[in-house]
Motif scaffolding. Structure first.
Motif, PDB file in Angstrom:
ATOM      1  N   HIS A 130       4.442  -7.878 -22.409  1.00 41.06           N
ATOM      2  CA  HIS A 130       4.629  -8.888 -23.444  1.00 41.06           C
ATOM      3  C   HIS A 130       3.972 -10.216 -23.085  1.00 41.06           C
ATOM      4  N   GLN A 131       3.332 -10.291 -21.915  1.00 39.97           N
ATOM      5  CA  GLN A 131       2.657 -11.510 -21.490  1.00 39.97           C
ATOM      6  C   GLN A 131       1.198 -11.481 -21.930  1.00 39.97           C
ATOM      7  N   GLY A 132       0.620 -12.644 -22.051  1.00 36.03           N
ATOM      8  CA  GLY A 132      -0.789 -12.743 -22.437  1.00 36.03           C
ATOM      9  C   GLY A 132      -1.283 -14.160 -22.251  1.00 36.03           C
ATOM     10  N   LEU A 133      -2.527 -14.390 -22.647  1.00 39.24           N
ATOM     11  CA  LEU A 133      -3.105 -15.727 -22.489  1.00 39.24           C
ATOM     12  C   LEU A 133      -2.335 -16.767 -23.286  1.00 39.24           C
ATOM     13  N   LEU A 134      -1.843 -16.353 -24.452  1.00 36.33           N
ATOM     14  CA  LEU A 134      -1.152 -17.300 -25.322  1.00 36.33           C
ATOM     15  C   LEU A 134       0.361 -17.179 -25.225  1.00 36.33           C
ATOM     16  N   ARG A 135       0.825 -16.254 -24.402  1.00 38.21           N
ATOM     17  CA  ARG A 135       2.267 -16.103 -24.236  1.00 38.21           C
ATOM     18  C   ARG A 135       2.600 -15.910 -22.774  1.00 38.21           C
ATOM     19  N   GLN A 136       3.096 -16.969 -22.157  1.00 40.15           N
ATOM     20  CA  GLN A 136       3.463 -16.918 -20.762  1.00 40.15           C
ATOM     21  C   GLN A 136       4.974 -16.710 -20.635  1.00 40.15           C
ATOM     22  N   TRP A 137       5.450 -16.663 -19.396  1.00 39.64           N
ATOM     23  CA  TRP A 137       6.867 -16.432 -19.125  1.00 39.64           C
ATOM     24  C   TRP A 137       7.712 -17.495 -19.821  1.00 39.64           C
ATOM     25  N   SER A 138       8.798 -17.062 -20.450  1.00 43.24           N
ATOM     26  CA  SER A 138       9.614 -17.979 -21.239  1.00 43.24           C
ATOM     27  C   SER A 138      11.086 -17.807 -20.915  1.00 43.24           C
ATOM     28  N   GLU A 139      11.910 -18.673 -21.504  1.00 45.32           N
ATOM     29  CA  GLU A 139      13.352 -18.552 -21.335  1.00 45.32           C
ATOM     30  C   GLU A 139      13.857 -17.246 -21.934  1.00 45.32           C
ATOM     31  N   THR A 140      13.200 -16.775 -22.981  1.00 43.27           N
ATOM     32  CA  THR A 140      13.586 -15.490 -23.579  1.00 43.27           C
ATOM     33  C   THR A 140      13.388 -14.353 -22.583  1.00 43.27           C
ATOM     34  N   ASP A 141      12.261 -14.361 -21.876  1.00 45.69           N
ATOM     35  CA  ASP A 141      12.010 -13.345 -20.860  1.00 45.69           C
ATOM     36  C   ASP A 141      13.079 -13.396 -19.778  1.00 45.69           C
ATOM     37  N   GLU A 142      13.410 -14.600 -19.339  1.00 50.18           N
ATOM     38  CA  GLU A 142      14.423 -14.756 -18.292  1.00 50.18           C
ATOM     39  C   GLU A 142      15.772 -14.215 -18.769  1.00 50.18           C
ATOM     40  N   ARG A 143      16.119 -14.502 -20.037  1.00 51.03           N
ATOM     41  CA  ARG A 143      17.381 -14.034 -20.574  1.00 51.03           C
ATOM     42  C   ARG A 143      17.410 -12.511 -20.654  1.00 51.03           C
TER      43      ARG A 143
END
Length: 337
Positions: A130-143
């Motif tokens: 789900h990661q990419g150039l325009l989508r990095q690690w987020s709070e949603t990923d952490e949750r």
């Protein structure tokens, strides 16, 4: 998980691939005319299966019948000699790896973690597709990582190194990573390996929850026929590299299919009878449609009998062990409706 999120997981997002597959009237995952082999040893020929959408499909059969080989082909880990595996109407071998990984997750039979990796870091790798150039690690990923570890009971191990864990703990960590991937289709090759009886029930209850509450399609290889009858909504029986019987579990209490499955489990206690401690079991399980009828004396029954020669003798002891484990854990095993 809210309604919109559940719909996204079940549909695999808004990509055109799933829409194209449904427009063709196909199920999302299917195999047509597969010939599967390792080097020069052929395992299966002209093998075709269709995985019903939003089902909990369980593949059963004796050892070395091709169950895990089929699962490897469905997940693109094994390239067929002939035939094709279709995901959303497209040949899975021609699809970009990251696109496949956002749609289909796999828990293989044996997994090896990199040296020096912690539990939290390994589970977090499930978010890589789900990661990419325009989508990095987020709070949603952490949750999602935290929720996946909590769901599999490994949250307290987050900072431990994976190579320090027991076999059962490692298996639950790998399951957490597969859950964190949040794919609408999830394939599990013997997910209860290395687990004691109570954790086997916990893991399969979790799988059932993913199927029932989030609408995910699950495909699991299981050796225990009692577990298969308890959790599956669709059953595929294999022998000698071919599908010899398959069917959808019904809600009824009778019928030739139910009699065939019950006859295939020898012994005094059967799935649906309840256990020695008085816990209710599932209703008798009729499997009456599809190839190789599960009626008494049919080919499907003979395959199931081969899978479960020892199951009937073990059923009472297994149930008593489950009851003892549940008492020790301070709770009863969750009955499945």
């Amino acid at each position: 998980m809210d309604k919109d999120t559940r719909q996204t997981v079940a549909d695999g997002g808004s990509g055109s691939g799933s829409e194209d597959g449904r427009a063709r009237g196909r199920q999302r995952l299917m195999a047509e005319g597969l010939t599967l082999a390792y080097d020069r040893r052929t395992v299966a020929e002209e093998l075709s299966v269709t995985i019903p959408d939003h089902s909990f499909t369980v593949i059963v059969g004796p050892n070395a019948c091709g169950k895990s080989t089929l699962l490897r082909a469905l997940s693109r880990m094994l390239k067929p000699v002939a035939g094709s595996v279709l995901l959303d109407g497209q040949a899975i071998g021609a699809m970009p790896a990251k696109k496949v990984a956002r749609t289909l997750g796999l828990l293989p039979q044996s997994s090896i973690a990199p040296d020096g990796i912690t539990v939290a870091d390994l589970v977090a790798r499930g978010r890589y597709p789900h990661q990419g150039l325009l989508r990095q690690w987020s709070e949603t990923d952490e949750r999602i990582v935290d929720e996946s570890m909590a769901a599999t009971g490994v949250a307290e191990l987050a900072d431990r190194y994976v190579d320090e864990l027991s076999g059962g703990q490692r298996q639950r960590v790998w399951i957490a990573m597969a859950i964190a991937q949040q794919t609408p289709l999830l394939l599990l090759d013997e997910p209860t390996t290395y687990l004691d009886i109570q954790h086997q029930i916990d893991v399969l209850d979790l799988c059932a929850q993913l199927h029932e509450e989030q609408g995910r399609t699950l495909v699991a290889v299981l050796h225990d026929l009692n577990h298969a009858a308890r959790y599956a909504t669709h059953l595929i029986a294999m022998r000698g590299g071919e599908v010899v019987a398959e069917g959808r579990r019904g809600r009824g209490h009778g019928g030739a299919g139910g009699a065939g499955l019950r006859a295939a489990v020898p012994g005094d206690r059967r799935p649906g009878d309840g256990d020695a401690a008085g816990h209710p079991g599932r209703p008798p399980v009729p499997y009456g449609t599809g190839r190789g009828a599960f009626a008494a004396g049919g080919r499907g029954e003979r395959v199931l009998r081969g899978v479960s020669l020892a199951a009937g003798a073990r059923w009472g002891a297994m149930s008593r062990t489950r009851a003892a484990c549940a008492v020790a854990a301070g709770r009863a095993a969750r009955p499945r409706a």
